[in-house]
Enzyme design. Structure first.
Site, short mmCIF file in Angstrom:
data_model
loop_
_atom_site.label_atom_id
_atom_site.label_comp_id
_atom_site.label_asym_id
_atom_site.label_seq_id
_atom_site.Cartn_x
_atom_site.Cartn_y
_atom_site.Cartn_z
N CYS A 80 0.86 -1.08 -0.05
CA CYS A 80 -0.14 0.10 0.01
C CYS A 80 0.87 1.16 0.02
O CYS A 80 0.28 2.30 -0.30
CB CYS A 80 -0.92 -0.25 0.96
SG CYS A 80 -0.07 0.10 2.79
N CYS A 128 -2.75 -3.25 8.62
CA CYS A 128 -2.39 -1.79 8.98
C CYS A 128 -1.82 -1.84 10.61
O CYS A 128 -1.05 -0.97 10.89
CB CYS A 128 -3.48 -0.95 9.07
SG CYS A 128 -4.48 -1.21 7.36
#
Ligand code: FES
Length: 141
Positions: free
Chosen positions: A35, A104
């Site tokens: 990402c 995350c």
């Protein structure tokens, strides 16, 4: 059901411990190659206790909320306890993250481990080699 818990939204909107510690005792930076998000953690350590912690996260809302929660969870804690913090514990403390956002919270766990490893290395302190392995890919961006 909302995609994100109220806690995630709270820590995303009002992140705790954002910033930089000048003359930090340990700094950890990690990135997620997929990402492109980057997280940096600064630690101030006295007598093996994390007396202060700050973060800078250039990333998604879940990464910001994870950094905020993770820093709250290790502030004032001994290094041994901070090393045990898992991304799962961070996600649980946030009342959960969507499955595709769990990575995350991994950034937060890795950034903390990397910052502690940096502290050990700067001070020539002994550490568990497993920590080095855990951080082997931390510099990937
Ligand atoms: Fe990259 Fe969340 S999408 S850390």
């Amino acid at each position: 059901m909302a995609l994100y818990s109220e806690k995630v939204m709270d820590h995303f909107r009002n992140p705790r411990n954002v910033g930089v510690i000048e003359n930090a005792d340990g700094v950890g930076e990690v990135g997620n190659a997929k990402c492109g998000d980057i997280m940096k953690i600064y630690l101030k350590i006295e007598n093996d206790i994390i007396v202060d912690v700050k973060f800078e996260t250039f990333g998604c809302g879940s990464a910001i909320a994870s950094s905020s929660m993770a820093t709250e969870m290790i502030k004032g804690k001994p290094l041994s306890q901070a090393l045990e913090l898992t991304n799962k514990a961070v996600a649980e403390a946030l009342d959960g993250l969507p499955a595709h956002k769990l990575h995350c919270s991994v950034l937060a766990e890795e950034a903390i481990k990397n910052a502690i490893l940096d502290y050990y290395k700067r001070n020539n302190l002994p550490y568990d080699p497993a920590l080095e392995e855990a951080c082997a890919h931390c510099d990937e961006e």
